[in-house]
Design an enzyme around this catalytic site. Structure first.
Site, mmCIF file in Angstrom:
data_model
loop_
_atom_site.group_PDB
_atom_site.id
_atom_site.type_symbol
_atom_site.label_atom_id
_atom_site.label_comp_id
_atom_site.label_asym_id
_atom_site.label_seq_id
_atom_site.Cartn_x
_atom_site.Cartn_y
_atom_site.Cartn_z
ATOM 1 N N TYR A 169 0.812 -1.224 0.000
ATOM 2 C CA TYR A 169 0.000 0.000 0.000
ATOM 3 C C TYR A 169 0.841 1.269 0.000
ATOM 4 C CZ TYR A 169 -4.495 -2.301 0.661
ATOM 5 O OH TYR A 169 -5.642 -3.026 0.483
ATOM 6 N N LYS A 220 3.703 -14.931 3.464
ATOM 7 C CA LYS A 220 4.014 -15.827 2.339
ATOM 8 C C LYS A 220 5.531 -15.881 2.278
ATOM 9 C CE LYS A 220 2.855 -18.216 -1.384
ATOM 10 N NZ LYS A 220 1.996 -19.402 -1.467
ATOM 11 N N ASP A 260 -2.063 -18.494 1.683
ATOM 12 C CA ASP A 260 -2.966 -19.354 0.895
ATOM 13 C C ASP A 260 -3.582 -20.424 1.795
ATOM 14 O OD1 ASP A 260 -0.380 -20.348 1.138
ATOM 15 O OD2 ASP A 260 -0.287 -21.199 -0.882
ATOM 16 N N ASP A 318 -6.016 -7.058 4.104
ATOM 17 C CA ASP A 318 -7.157 -6.537 3.349
ATOM 18 C C ASP A 318 -7.987 -7.695 2.803
ATOM 19 O OD1 ASP A 318 -8.779 -4.686 1.871
ATOM 20 O OD2 ASP A 318 -7.671 -5.308 0.085
ATOM 21 N N ASP A 340 -11.939 -9.407 4.258
ATOM 22 C CA ASP A 340 -13.194 -9.551 3.496
ATOM 23 C C ASP A 340 -13.680 -10.993 3.604
ATOM 24 O OD1 ASP A 340 -13.200 -6.890 2.652
ATOM 25 O OD2 ASP A 340 -13.740 -7.395 0.588
HETATM 26 C C1 IPM Z 1 -10.400 -1.627 3.275
HETATM 27 C C2 IPM Z 1 -10.617 -1.163 1.862
HETATM 28 C C3 IPM Z 1 -9.492 -0.208 1.480
HETATM 29 C C4 IPM Z 1 -8.175 -0.964 1.601
HETATM 30 C C5 IPM Z 1 -9.633 0.433 0.086
HETATM 31 C C6 IPM Z 1 -10.950 1.167 -0.063
HETATM 32 C C7 IPM Z 1 -8.480 1.342 -0.255
HETATM 33 O O1 IPM Z 1 -10.685 -2.248 1.001
HETATM 34 O O2 IPM Z 1 -10.395 -0.772 4.179
HETATM 35 O O3 IPM Z 1 -10.249 -2.829 3.481
HETATM 36 O O4 IPM Z 1 -7.776 -1.649 0.649
HETATM 37 O O5 IPM Z 1 -7.555 -0.882 2.646
HETATM 38 MG MG MG Z 2 -10.648 -4.113 1.993
#
Ligand code: IPM
Ligand code: MG
Length: 353
Positions: free
Chosen positions: A138, A188, A221, A245, A249
């Site tokens: 990032y 990794k 993984d 990140d 999710d």
């Molecule tokens: C998160 C989001 C952000 C990230 C994006 C919107 C830049 O996906 O907060 O997880 O990748 O950190």
């Molecule tokens: Mg995210």
């Protein structure tokens, strides 16, 4: 007279303002039920401001944001703006400028929520991801050569400094001591050998300082597989920015969906304000339809209270959200109706006390 906290609020884009409106109703009820008060400082930042004025994060807004006690953010991103602009120059810039080096993301299945993982109960899905928040892939280091030719080359560099790795891992060890004393590093190291070696050495170095914490390592993984097949293996996870990140999710999905998942971008030194936000994005496709779930934003307020030391209020929100989810999770409700349900429990449980 109770304490007054200054809260910076950035509703942002898409469904951000809708979920923040509900989160602020909850915050108002907390104010009413306690002797604590909140001074809200609203910041008009995001796509609308950018499209209107060209400003993304003006210096004076950043300076003002640095003076508040904590920040609550809705969501950032708009289809009218090229991907990467608002994300990098608003959200990531805030994480970097405020040095919010721990991105704390609890993954918890509430009772009453059906996990897509068959047979998994809330006791089995209950862990916290400590995602590094200031560097890795990032960091924005990279370049392109010979763009739009068949020889195009695009480079993205992952930045990993000893200092940032150490402070993130130290936080994760300390957090482990307050939970099950079971910490998993996810990376990794078999492919990303430079960064992997640094993360692993610091992890082992700190493991000696925290002999009570049992330490584990998993490749990312394999970890993705175990999130699905054996989520009960995890308690505290430490990982880098991009792995964190992606994994969070997945974590949100196994614990009932992105509408419930909150996060804190934290600077544990408290030299700068920490920033709390739902994990979800701006969801422009459902903007204005009152279909967004405000729970992630409401639980972000809860995390903010924890950080500010307002443990009773944080507990009150947790209890009320848990009760509401248990009773009504399957019901089709609008954004504000979900908040109504939670507020109803907040008033009820404050009378119980
Ligand atoms: C998160 C989001 C952000 C990230 C994006 C919107 C830049 O996906 O907060 O997880 O990748 O950190
Ligand atoms: Mg995210």
């Amino acid at each position: 007279m109770g304490k007054t906290f200054n809260i910076g609020v950035i509703p942002g884009d898409g469904i951000g303002p809708e979920v923040i409106t509900q989160a602020l109703r909850v915050l108002d009820v907390c104010q009413e039920l306690s002797d604590v008060s909140f001074d809200l400082h609203m910041f008009d930042l995001g796509a609308e401001r950018y499209l209107r004025t060209g400003d993304i994060l003006p210096a004076e807004s950043l300076d003002q944001l640095k003076t508040v006690d904590a920040i609550l953010l809705g969501a950032v991103g708009d289809p009218r703006v090229k991907p990467g602009i608002l994300e990098r120059e608003l959200l990531l810039r805030l994480r970097f400028e405020l040095n919010l080096y721990v991105n704390l993301r609890p993954i918890q299945l509430f009772e009453g929520v059906q996990s897509p993982l068959a047979g998994k109960s809330s006791a089995e899905i209950d862990f916290v991801v400590c995602r590094e928040g200031t560097e890795g892939l990032y960091a924005g280091r990279g370049r392109s050569e010979q763009v739009e030719t068949r020889n195009e080359l695009a480079l993205e560099e992952s930045v990993n400094t000893y200092q940032a790795v150490e402070r993130l891992l130290r936080f994760a060890f300390e957090l482990s001591m307050t939970r099950d004393k079971h910490l998993t590093l996810i990376h990794k190291t078999n492919v990303l050998t430079f960064a992997g070696s640094l993360w692993m050495r610091v992890f082992e170095e700190l493991a000696r300082e925290f002999p009570d914490v049992s330490t584990h390592y998993m490749h990312v993984d394999a970890a993705s597989m175990f999130f699905v097949t054996r989520p009960e293996e995890f308690d505290v996870i430490a990982t880098d920015n991009l792995f964190g990140d992606i994994l969070t999710d997945l974590g949100a999905a196994i614990s009932g969906g992105i509408g419930l998942a909150a996060s804190g971008n934290i600077n544990p030194t408290r030299l700068t304000p920490s920033m709390f936000e739902p994990i979800h994005g701006s969801a422009p496709d459902i903007k204005g339809t009152q279909r967004a779930n405000p729970i992630a934003a409401i639980l972000s307020v809860k995390m903010m209270f924890e950080h500010l030391g307002l443990h009773d209020l944080s507990e009150l929100i947790t209890r009320s959200v848990a009760k509401d989810i248990k009773q009504n999770f399957a019901a089709a409700r609008s954004t504000s109706q979900i908040a109504d349900g939670i507020i109803h429990h907040m008033r009820g449980s404050s009378h119980e006390n």
